[in-house]
Structures are given as C-alpha cells and as structure tokens.
Design a protein around this motif. Structure first.
Motif, PDB file in Angstrom:
ATOM      1  N   ALA A 360      85.667  65.294  99.389  1.00  0.00           N
ATOM      2  CA  ALA A 360      85.540  64.417  98.226  1.00  0.00           C
ATOM      3  C   ALA A 360      86.682  63.409  98.206  1.00  0.00           C
ATOM      4  N   THR A 361      86.462  62.303  97.540  1.00  0.00           N
ATOM      5  CA  THR A 361      87.466  61.239  97.514  1.00  0.00           C
ATOM      6  C   THR A 361      88.694  61.625  96.691  1.00  0.00           C
ATOM      7  N   TYR A 362      88.553  62.608  95.834  1.00  0.00           N
ATOM      8  CA  TYR A 362      89.668  62.966  94.964  1.00  0.00           C
ATOM      9  C   TYR A 362      90.552  64.058  95.559  1.00  0.00           C
ATOM     10  N   VAL A 363      90.333  64.443  96.823  1.00  0.00           N
ATOM     11  CA  VAL A 363      91.200  65.410  97.514  1.00  0.00           C
ATOM     12  C   VAL A 363      91.643  64.812  98.846  1.00  0.00           C
ATOM     13  N   LYS A 364      92.763  65.333  99.380  1.00  0.00           N
ATOM     14  CA  LYS A 364      93.292  64.872 100.666  1.00  0.00           C
ATOM     15  C   LYS A 364      93.655  66.085 101.515  1.00  0.00           C
ATOM     16  N   PRO A 365      92.656  66.625 102.224  1.00  0.00           N
ATOM     17  CA  PRO A 365      92.946  67.804 103.052  1.00  0.00           C
ATOM     18  C   PRO A 365      93.791  67.430 104.278  1.00  0.00           C
ATOM     19  N   ALA A 366      94.537  68.409 104.808  1.00  0.00           N
ATOM     20  CA  ALA A 366      95.418  68.159 105.949  1.00  0.00           C
ATOM     21  C   ALA A 366      94.624  67.886 107.220  1.00  0.00           C
ATOM     22  N   TRP A 367      93.431  68.497 107.364  1.00  0.00           N
ATOM     23  CA  TRP A 367      92.659  68.320 108.593  1.00  0.00           C
ATOM     24  C   TRP A 367      92.094  66.919 108.754  1.00  0.00           C
ATOM     25  N   ALA A 368      92.072  66.105 107.676  1.00  0.00           N
ATOM     26  CA  ALA A 368      91.483  64.776 107.754  1.00  0.00           C
ATOM     27  C   ALA A 368      92.254  63.883 108.723  1.00  0.00           C
ATOM     28  N   LYS A 369      93.586  64.126 108.888  1.00  0.00           N
ATOM     29  CA  LYS A 369      94.374  63.283 109.788  1.00  0.00           C
ATOM     30  C   LYS A 369      94.073  63.552 111.253  1.00  0.00           C
ATOM     31  N   THR A 370      93.450  64.680 111.551  1.00  0.00           N
ATOM     32  CA  THR A 370      93.175  65.042 112.942  1.00  0.00           C
ATOM     33  C   THR A 370      91.783  64.633 113.396  1.00  0.00           C
ATOM     34  N   MET A 371      91.022  63.909 112.537  1.00  0.00           N
ATOM     35  CA  MET A 371      89.644  63.539 112.858  1.00  0.00           C
ATOM     36  C   MET A 371      89.418  62.041 112.659  1.00  0.00           C
ATOM     37  N   LYS A 372      88.331  61.564 113.172  1.00  0.00           N
ATOM     38  CA  LYS A 372      87.950  60.159 113.089  1.00  0.00           C
ATOM     39  C   LYS A 372      87.088  59.927 111.845  1.00  0.00           C
ATOM     40  N   ARG A 373      87.579  59.076 110.955  1.00  0.00           N
ATOM     41  CA  ARG A 373      86.800  58.755 109.762  1.00  0.00           C
ATOM     42  C   ARG A 373      85.663  57.806 110.151  1.00  0.00           C
ATOM     43  N   VAL A 374      84.431  58.138 109.764  1.00  0.00           N
ATOM     44  CA  VAL A 374      83.268  57.326 110.146  1.00  0.00           C
ATOM     45  C   VAL A 374      82.680  56.544 108.977  1.00  0.00           C
ATOM     46  N   GLY A 375      82.966  56.927 107.731  1.00  0.00           N
ATOM     47  CA  GLY A 375      82.438  56.170 106.611  1.00  0.00           C
ATOM     48  C   GLY A 375      82.441  56.971 105.327  1.00  0.00           C
ATOM     49  N   GLN A 376      82.028  56.311 104.259  1.00  0.00           N
ATOM     50  CA  GLN A 376      81.981  56.937 102.943  1.00  0.00           C
ATOM     51  C   GLN A 376      80.642  56.638 102.286  1.00  0.00           C
ATOM     52  N   ILE A 377      80.024  57.669 101.712  1.00  0.00           N
ATOM     53  CA  ILE A 377      78.781  57.544 100.959  1.00  0.00           C
ATOM     54  C   ILE A 377      78.978  58.262  99.642  1.00  0.00           C
ATOM     55  N   GLY A 378      78.886  57.522  98.559  1.00  0.00           N
ATOM     56  CA  GLY A 378      79.135  58.115  97.259  1.00  0.00           C
ATOM     57  C   GLY A 378      80.576  58.540  97.120  1.00  0.00           C
TER      58      GLY A 378
END
Length: 391
Positions: A360-378
């Motif tokens: 969700a947009t209102y959280v920032k998990p640590a694993w997000a930095k190790t992956m490729k962001r592809v887009g946002q829907i909702g």
C-alpha cells in the motif's frame, strides 16, 4: 249591354293575372336552352352550316366510360384541335353531350415542339456514392441525380485500371463487415468487460464460451486449419523486461471451485476497496506467484503461505489472527468475477507484468528497495524481483 261590359272587364283582369307568370316562364325557357338549342348554339359559334345535320341523337361512349345522348360536331380546325379526344359536357338538365371533330387535327408532335436547348436532355445521370461502412444486404444507399445534356461523341469516358489493393485486403474487408457489439458473456459484468484484453479465454475456463471466428479478419480455412501451438491454453504476452517463467500456462487445477474461492478471498480481503483494475492487478500478482517456480503451485498455497506465522505471511489478512468474514455480498460477487477473468487470461495488465509483490502507498517496507518498481494502480505499488525472479 251592361252585362257585356262586366264580362269584358273580368276577362281583362284574368288576362292580366296570368300575363306576368307567362313572361317569367318564357324567360326561364329562353335562359335554359334544350339539347337541340345547345347544338344550334355550338353550330353558330363554330361557323358550321351543315343544314339538317345540326346534331345527332344517338348514344356514344366517352373516354371516361359515361354514356352521352348527343354528339356535337365541330369542323373548325382550331376548335376541333382543342376538342379532339372525345371530350364531353353535362347539360343542366342532366343529359350528356359528346364533343367530336369532323376532321382529325394533325398537331405538331410534342418532341418537335419542345426546345431541347432550354429543356436539356431527358437522360438522368446517377452519381455513384461510396457505400457507408457497416451496411448489410438490403440497405438503401442514397443517390444523387441531375439532368445533363447527352453527348454521343467517341471520346473515352471510362477505363478499367488494375486496383492497388495488395496488402489492404483485410482493411477493405473490414470496411464492409458489420461489426456487432460483443454479447455479454456469462460471469462477466459490463464494467469488467472494459478491462478485457484477450477475447479467447483459456480452453479450461468453462465459464466462458469460445468466441466465434472473425471472418472479416481471417478466412474460414485459416480459422480452422491454423495450428494452435498452445493447445488452447492461455499464455501471457510478456514484455522483454518480464521474467520468462511468466509466459507459462497455469496448472489445470486453478479452475477448480476451491482454488477460485481462495483467489476470490485474496482479492476481497486485500483489494475490495480498490477499483476493478486494482483488484485485477492483485489477482495477477497471486497468479504470477503460482507460475513462479519458487512459490507453491496452487492458488490456495500461495494465498495462505506461512499463515501460521503471525504477521510474516505473504498476505497480511491470512496471518493477522483476525477471523475473516465476508459481509458485503456485492464485493464478494465482484471478487469472484475478477478471479475467474484473470485466471482465464481474459485480463492481463502489461503495467503489472510479471510482478510478484505489492504494498500500500501508506507503508514503506524494507524489501521494496531490493526490487524493481513497475507501477502503481490505485493505492497499491507493484514490484518485480531481480535475478530472473528467483529471489
């Protein structure tokens, strides 16, 4: 003597009494001539002096089919030309009079009396109009016409040239093909139909009917004899940046009722407040994990993986130790429709691709930095793993 005077006076009074009616009757008689008088009047006006043959008392049939009592003959050329054709009149007393000519008037033919230079020709030129798109047999095409002067010269007016349609056969065929709006499919709501990217669902998805071939874009022989290397199974059309394992069919068991229930639960508890596209994106992530060799090979195994570990499972609702109950029947119905549509391959979102994670947009998990962001829907941001998706 006195008596005779009284008689004469009485006679004069009686004579004066009927004198006025007699004059009125005579005027009426003169004002309404008889049949013979009409014949005499016509003879006088036309200047005919035919002696005893002033009028003929015999029956004759008029062009309109009525029967006349008298026939009037006119020998004057001008009068006869105007009355030629067996015209007739009805007299005030109800008798019929036919008007004929003694000599036939040879008038000038109509074709010679018409000034063609002013009237133009009698040929109607039809200007062809390009047939409108989506017309069927029996359609009435609008035509425009105009008078034109006919020409009969030897100049060439039309030639036949070889059409340059090579490579445009399908475009020309579709211009004359009536495209009907797609019929609603069972289990697919009109709102969900807007997200459909593939008209040919997986052959194992019995919830959908196989679409009929579009013969405007492919011949009947090609539609039947074309080799289907996938065997009717849906294989996603991945982009060059997606992982190769994403282009594989799902296990046949994903279409079972149990597996579809697990997928609908994942959509309901994770994204029921999201728009339909956001719900389809969550379903695609779950199915991507089923395709990925590092995850369980069933939908239920993916959705409820590590459910015994509090707050350490793949989907938070499965291991938050809160009893999951379905309160909104409308959202549950939508979740099931989305689950089947994405599983059958009717919906494949390229912006999600082979993503296997989201948050969700209102959280920032640590694993997000190790992956490729592809887009946002909702309110969800989607990620694709590095290293071929094996990590």
């Amino acid at each position: 003597m006195r008596k005779s005077k009284k008689v004469r006076r009485k006679f004069r009074l009686s004579l004066a009494a009927w004198h006025a009616p007699a004059i009125i009757g005579l005027a009426i008689f003169l004002g309404f001539p008889s049949v013979a008088a009409y014949a005499d009047l016509a003879t006088f006006l036309s200047g005919i002096n035919r002696g005893g043959e002033r009028w003929r008392m015999y029956l004759t049939q008029s062009p309109a089919g009525s029967v006349h009592d008298v026939e009037m003959v006119f020998s004057d050329p001008i009068t006869a030309g105007a009355l030629d054709g067996g015209a007739g009149i009805t007299l005030p007393d109800g008798s019929r009079v036919a008007l004929t000519a003694e000599t036939k008037h040879q008038g000038t033919p109509d074709e010679d009396r018409v000034t063609r230079k002013l009237k133009k020709g009698r040929i109607v030129a039809v200007t062809p109009v390009t047939p409108p798109k989506d017309f069927t047999a029996g359609s009435i095409l609008q035509r425009t016409s105009a008078l034109m002067e006919p020409t009969f010269d030897s100049q060439e007016k039309m030639i036949f040239a070889k059409p340059k349609i090579k490579g445009k056969e399908i475009e020309i065929a579709t211009a004359f093909y009536r495209k009907r709006p797609p019929k609603p499919e069972p289990g697919l709501s009109p709102m969900l139909a807007k997200l459909v990217t593939n008209e040919k669902p997986d052959i194992l998805a019995t919830a959908y009917v196989r679409p009929e071939p579009d013969y405007a874009r492919e011949s009947p022989f090609d539609s039947i004899l074309r080799e289907d290397s996938n065997g009717g199974r849906f294989i996603p059309d991945i982009s060059p940046d997606d992982h190769a394992w994403a282009a594989t069919p799902l296990p046949p068991g994903v279409f079972s009722k149990e597996e579809q229930t697990c997928l609908a639960e994942g959509i309901y508890f994770e994204a029921r407040s999201e728009p339909l596209k956001g719900q389809a994106a969550v379903a695609q992530v779950i199915l991507n994990r089923v395709r990925n060799p590092t995850y369980p090979k069933t939908i239920c195994g993916v959705v409820y993986q590590n459910k015994a570990w509090r707050n350490r499972c793949q989907f938070s609702f499965a291991c938050d130790m809160i009893r999951d109950l379905i309160y909104s029947r409308s959202h549950w119905k939508t979740a099931k429709e989305v689950a089947m549509a994405v599983t059958a391959g009717k919906i494949w979102l390229p912006e999600v691709g082979s993503a296997t994670h989201y948050h969700a947009t209102y959280v920032k998990p640590a694993w997000a930095k190790t992956m490729k962001r592809v887009g946002q829907i909702g309110l969800h941001i989607f990620y694709r793993t590095y290293g071929g998706g094996w990590s």
